[in-house]
Design a protein around this motif. Structure first.
Motif, PDB file in Angstrom:
ATOM      1  N   LEU A  94      -4.856   1.758  29.247  1.00 44.94           N
ATOM      2  CA  LEU A  94      -5.147   1.836  27.497  1.00 44.94           C
ATOM      3  C   LEU A  94      -6.187   0.638  27.602  1.00 44.94           C
ATOM      4  N   LEU A  95      -4.802  -0.341  27.626  1.00 51.80           N
ATOM      5  CA  LEU A  95      -5.601  -1.676  27.378  1.00 51.80           C
ATOM      6  C   LEU A  95      -6.528  -2.245  28.645  1.00 51.80           C
ATOM      7  N   SER A  96      -6.519  -1.674  29.511  1.00 50.87           N
ATOM      8  CA  SER A  96      -8.108  -1.862  30.540  1.00 50.87           C
ATOM      9  C   SER A  96      -9.757  -1.439  29.331  1.00 50.87           C
ATOM     10  N   GLU A  97      -9.622  -0.154  29.237  1.00 50.86           N
ATOM     11  CA  GLU A  97      -9.839   0.231  28.504  1.00 50.86           C
ATOM     12  C   GLU A  97     -10.726  -0.518  27.052  1.00 50.86           C
ATOM     13  N   LEU A  98      -9.788  -0.824  26.031  1.00 50.47           N
ATOM     14  CA  LEU A  98     -10.077  -1.425  25.023  1.00 50.47           C
ATOM     15  C   LEU A  98     -10.826  -2.387  25.171  1.00 50.47           C
ATOM     16  N   GLY A  99     -10.629  -3.281  26.560  1.00 44.33           N
ATOM     17  CA  GLY A  99     -11.226  -5.022  27.086  1.00 44.33           C
ATOM     18  C   GLY A  99     -10.056  -5.462  26.180  1.00 44.33           C
ATOM     19  N   ILE A 100      -8.478  -5.267  26.404  1.00 41.60           N
ATOM     20  CA  ILE A 100      -7.178  -5.490  25.700  1.00 41.60           C
ATOM     21  C   ILE A 100      -7.037  -7.118  26.877  1.00 41.60           C
ATOM     22  N   PRO A 101      -6.665  -8.348  26.491  1.00 40.66           N
ATOM     23  CA  PRO A 101      -6.383  -9.328  28.230  1.00 40.66           C
ATOM     24  C   PRO A 101      -4.614  -8.689  28.437  1.00 40.66           C
ATOM     25  N   TYR A 102      -4.881  -8.305  29.566  1.00 39.15           N
ATOM     26  CA  TYR A 102      -3.288  -8.454  29.327  1.00 39.15           C
ATOM     27  C   TYR A 102      -2.478  -8.471  31.250  1.00 39.15           C
ATOM     28  N   VAL A 103      -2.138  -8.969  31.247  1.00 32.02           N
ATOM     29  CA  VAL A 103      -1.033  -8.438  32.797  1.00 32.02           C
ATOM     30  C   VAL A 103       0.087  -7.852  32.677  1.00 32.02           C
ATOM     31  N   LEU A 104       0.287  -7.126  33.579  1.00 30.30           N
ATOM     32  CA  LEU A 104       1.666  -7.494  34.198  1.00 30.30           C
ATOM     33  C   LEU A 104       2.736  -7.371  34.764  1.00 30.30           C
ATOM     34  N   ILE A 105       3.995  -7.342  34.654  1.00 31.72           N
ATOM     35  CA  ILE A 105       5.303  -7.979  35.224  1.00 31.72           C
ATOM     36  C   ILE A 105       5.532  -7.406  36.022  1.00 31.72           C
ATOM     37  N   GLY A 106       5.140  -6.627  37.685  1.00 31.39           N
ATOM     38  CA  GLY A 106       5.478  -5.197  37.630  1.00 31.39           C
ATOM     39  C   GLY A 106       3.965  -5.269  38.379  1.00 31.39           C
ATOM     40  N   ARG A 107       4.130  -3.980  39.017  1.00 32.86           N
ATOM     41  CA  ARG A 107       3.085  -3.625  39.675  1.00 32.86           C
ATOM     42  C   ARG A 107       2.180  -1.764  39.512  1.00 32.86           C
ATOM     43  N   ARG A 152      -0.155   1.328  39.939  1.00 31.29           N
ATOM     44  CA  ARG A 152      -1.024   1.836  41.091  1.00 31.29           C
ATOM     45  C   ARG A 152      -2.499   1.120  40.515  1.00 31.29           C
ATOM     46  N   VAL A 153      -3.027   1.940  39.645  1.00 30.33           N
ATOM     47  CA  VAL A 153      -3.880   0.571  39.065  1.00 30.33           C
ATOM     48  C   VAL A 153      -4.032  -0.927  38.978  1.00 30.33           C
ATOM     49  N   GLU A 154      -5.133  -1.205  39.512  1.00 30.66           N
ATOM     50  CA  GLU A 154      -4.806  -2.563  39.550  1.00 30.66           C
ATOM     51  C   GLU A 154      -5.755  -3.416  38.837  1.00 30.66           C
ATOM     52  N   LYS A 155      -6.585  -3.245  37.977  1.00 33.72           N
ATOM     53  CA  LYS A 155      -7.352  -3.939  37.220  1.00 33.72           C
ATOM     54  C   LYS A 155      -7.395  -5.006  36.088  1.00 33.72           C
ATOM     55  N   THR A 156      -5.940  -5.771  36.520  1.00 32.98           N
ATOM     56  CA  THR A 156      -5.644  -6.961  36.068  1.00 32.98           C
ATOM     57  C   THR A 156      -4.669  -7.904  36.694  1.00 32.98           C
ATOM     58  N   SER A 157      -4.133  -8.987  36.393  1.00 34.00           N
ATOM     59  CA  SER A 157      -3.532 -10.199  36.902  1.00 34.00           C
ATOM     60  C   SER A 157      -1.749  -9.081  36.885  1.00 34.00           C
ATOM     61  N   TRP A 158      -1.478  -9.664  38.069  1.00 29.60           N
ATOM     62  CA  TRP A 158      -0.148  -8.887  38.010  1.00 29.60           C
ATOM     63  C   TRP A 158       0.934 -10.052  39.168  1.00 29.60           C
ATOM     64  N   ARG A 172      -5.830 -11.558  39.276  1.00 30.46           N
ATOM     65  CA  ARG A 172      -5.056 -12.652  40.325  1.00 30.46           C
ATOM     66  C   ARG A 172      -3.280 -11.133  40.370  1.00 30.46           C
ATOM     67  N   HIS A 173      -3.455 -11.601  41.958  1.00 25.64           N
ATOM     68  CA  HIS A 173      -2.240 -10.601  42.227  1.00 25.64           C
ATOM     69  C   HIS A 173      -0.984 -12.622  42.821  1.00 25.64           C
ATOM     70  N   VAL A 174      -0.136 -12.021  42.893  1.00 31.56           N
ATOM     71  CA  VAL A 174       0.981 -12.675  42.417  1.00 31.56           C
ATOM     72  C   VAL A 174       2.526 -12.226  43.446  1.00 31.56           C
ATOM     73  N   LEU A 175       2.751 -11.830  45.168  1.00 32.35           N
ATOM     74  CA  LEU A 175       3.956 -11.334  45.168  1.00 32.35           C
ATOM     75  C   LEU A 175       4.760 -12.136  45.951  1.00 32.35           C
ATOM     76  N   LEU A 176       6.156 -11.841  45.209  1.00 33.35           N
ATOM     77  CA  LEU A 176       7.087 -13.409  45.374  1.00 33.35           C
ATOM     78  C   LEU A 176       8.493 -12.337  46.652  1.00 33.35           C
ATOM     79  N   ARG A 177       8.751 -13.582  47.290  1.00 28.99           N
ATOM     80  CA  ARG A 177       9.894 -12.750  48.396  1.00 28.99           C
ATOM     81  C   ARG A 177      10.541 -13.515  48.672  1.00 28.99           C
ATOM     82  N   PRO A 178      11.947 -13.683  47.450  1.00 29.31           N
ATOM     83  CA  PRO A 178      12.559 -14.817  47.251  1.00 29.31           C
ATOM     84  C   PRO A 178      13.712 -14.206  47.973  1.00 29.31           C
TER      85      PRO A 178
END
Lengths: 295, 295
Positions: free
Chosen positions: B87-100, B102-108, B270-276
Motif C-alpha cells: 500500500l505504501l508503494s502504491e501511494l508513493g509514500i517514502p518508506y523503509v523496512l527494518i526486516g525484509r 518479498r516485495v523489494e520496492k524500497t530500501s531495507w 538500497r538493501h543492507v544485510l548485517l551478519r553480526p
C-alpha cells in the motif's frame, strides 16, 4: 480561554510524549514506560509522537508545540522546577505529568518514592540488617533536580534515622560497570555492610557481579532490595525483592488522565500517588553477621 | 508521479514507526529498537510517531496514512507478504523496512538470520555438542509468516544437517514461563540434549531457570547460545554467548535509509544485510556427556 484550545483545529489523535533519554540512551525502564504508554494510547485510538527535550527551550520541544501534530502532551522525567510544564500551562495545551513537579497546575500520576525508600529500609531492618547502603541514580540526574532520585533518597535516610541503622548513600551511573564499581566502593568504605537498597535498575547486573566477585552470596551473605520495574526484577538471578515500579499501571493512569484533560481541559486537575508493595523474591534474607578479620 | 509526494505539503519532521507489539505487549527487544530509532531520528531532527498495525487495513495504519502527520514511514515486524508495504508503494509514500519482505520496492536493513542460525550451530558443534535444540519465537508469530523466525530456523536446520548433528526445533511463547516449560519439554523428549540455540529473548530467563531446576549447570553441563540484543545478553547470569542483535546499528541504518528516501524518493532502493559475529560469553562450553541412567 487559551491560545491552543481556542483555535478550531482538527484532532490528530496523536499524543506528544516528551521523554528525554537518561544520558545517551533510553534505559530499560524508560523503554518499559514508552511501550506501556503507546499500548494504552493505542487502546484509546491514539498514536504517540515520541520526542525529547528536558527544557522548554530545547528545539524538539519547541518543534512539537509549533507543529501542532498532537492533541495533548505527556511529560516524563519531571524536574523539581519544570519549565516545560510552565510553558504548556501558559499556552493552554492539555498535558499531564508522569512524575511530579512543584507546579501542580495539571493532572499527574507518580510513585510515592519517599515512602518506597522507607519501605525498603524497613524490609531490611525486619530481616536484621543494621548496616545498609543506598544506590541511587547518576550524579548528573541527581544534580539536575531529578524528583524520584531526591525523594527516594530522602525516604531511605528517614528510614535509616528512624530505626537507628547505619546507612550510606551512593550515586551511580546508569550501567552495569558503574554498578559493579559502586558495590566495590560500598564494601571498601564499610565492609560491615550487609544489604543494599537500589533505584538504579541499569546498574543491578553490575551490583550482582560485584557481590559475586567479593564472595558475598545473595541472599545468604548479602541482601538486595530495589525499586524497579517488575519484569526486570524477574529477569535477574536470584530474582530481586523489590517495590515493583508499576510502569504499566502508571502509564495506564497517565494516559487516562490525558484523556480526561482532552475531554474537559478546564476541569480541576487530578493527582494520583501510587505506593506499590514490596514483592518478596529471592534476593533478601536474614542478616548473617559479616565475618571479622579474625574469624 | 505519486499522490503523496505530488501534493505540496509542509514537512512535519516526524517519521511514522509502524510497530505492532508481539502479542499483548512490546518485548524488551522491540523496545530496544523503538528507543534506538527514536534516538537516531532525534539526532537528525525528526520525531517518531509510534503506531501499530500489522495489516494494511488495520485502523491505526489507515489513520497514519490519512492524517499526513509524517514525512515517511518505517515498517517493523515485516511479514513474508506484507500488504502494508504494498500500500505504501502504491501511494508513493517514502518508506523503509527494518526486516525484509518479498516485495523489494524500497530500501531495507535486515539481519542475515539464516546465516546466524547456522553460525550458532557451528559454534556449538565446535565445542563438541551433538544433540541440540532450537527455541524459536511463538507459534502465533511463526504461523503469521514472521521472517526472522522462519529464516533463523532454516539456518539452524541447515547447520544441523550439514554437520550431521541431532537437532529439534521448538516454538515458544514470548515469556519466561513459556521458556521454562519449553526447556522441560526439550529434556523430556531427548535427555541427551546438551545445548540450545534460542531466538526467544523473552523466554531466556525461563530457559535458565528450567536448566537449574533440571540440575544442569550452565555452561558446565549445558550450553546456551542466542540471537538477542547485546544488553540482554549481558544482563543474565551467566552472561549469554550470542550473535548480538545489533538493534542500535539496524536502527541507525534504518533511519539513514529513511533520510535517503526522503531526499531522493525515486532513487533505486538500497538493501543492507548485517551478519553480526557470535560474541563468546559465559553460557557455552565444551560438551560434557550427559550421564546415563546407570551412571
Amino acid at each position: 480561554m487559551s491560545r491552543w484550545t481556542d483555535a478550531p483545529r482538527e484532532r490528530t489523535h496523536a499524543l506528544g510524549l516528551v521523554f528525554p533519554p537518561a544520558g545517551d540512551h533510553y534505559t530499560g525502564m524508560q523503554l518499559d514506560f514508552i511501550g506501556a504508554i503507546a499500548e494504552t494510547a493505542q487502546a484509546y485510538g491514539y498514536d504517540v509522537l515520541l520526542t525529547t527535550g528536558s527544557k522548554a527551550g530545547d528545539h524538539p520541544f519547541q518543534r512539537l508545540l509549533a507543529g501542532r501534530l498532537v492533541d495533548g502532551v505527556i511529560l516524563m522525567e519531571i524536574q523539581l522546577d519544570d519549565d516545560r510544564a510552565d510553558l504548556l500551562s501558559e499556552l493552554g495545551i492539555p498535558y499531564v505529568l508522569i512524575g511530579r513537579a512543584r507546579v501542580e497546575k495539571t493532572s499527574w500520576v507518580n510513585l510515592d518514592f519517599a515512602a518506597l525508600g522507607r519501605d525498603c529500609v524497613r524490609h531490611l531492618a525486619d530481616l536484621g540488617h543494621r548496616t545498609i547502603a543506598f544506590v541511587n541514580r547518576s550524579e548528573h540526574l541527581f544534580r539536575s533536580g531529578y524528583q524520584s532520585a531526591h525523594l527516594g533518597q530522602e525516604g531511605f535516610v528517614r528510614g535509616v534515622t528512624e530505626l537507628g541503622l547505619t546507612g550510606r548513600t551512593y550515586l551511580c551511573d546508569d550501567d552495569a560497570a558503574a554498578g559493579e564499581a559502586c558495590l566495590e566502593r560500598i564494601l571498601l568504605e564499610d565492609p560491615a555492610t550487609t544489604a543494599v537498597v537500589t533505584m538504579n535498575e541499569a546498574g543491578l547486573g553490575g551490583l550482582y557481579r560485584g557481590l559475586k566477585r567479593a564472595g558475598r552470596a545473595v541472599p545468604r551473605d548479602f541482601s538486595v532490595v530495589g525499586v524497579v520495574a517488575g519484569p526486570w526484577a524477574e529477569r535477574v538471578t536470584p530474582q530481586l525483592t523489590a517495590a515493583d515500579m508499576p510502569a504499566a499501571e502508571m502509564s495506564r493512569v497517565g494516559v487516562e488522565l490525558m484523556m480526561e484533560r482532552l475531554k474537559a481541559p478546564d476541569a480541576p486537575p487530578r493527582h494520583v500517588l501510587l505506593r506499590p508493595l514490596i514483592c518478596t523474591r529471592d534476593s533478601t534474607g536474614p542478616c548473617k553477621p559479616v565475618p571479622g578479620p579474625d574469624s
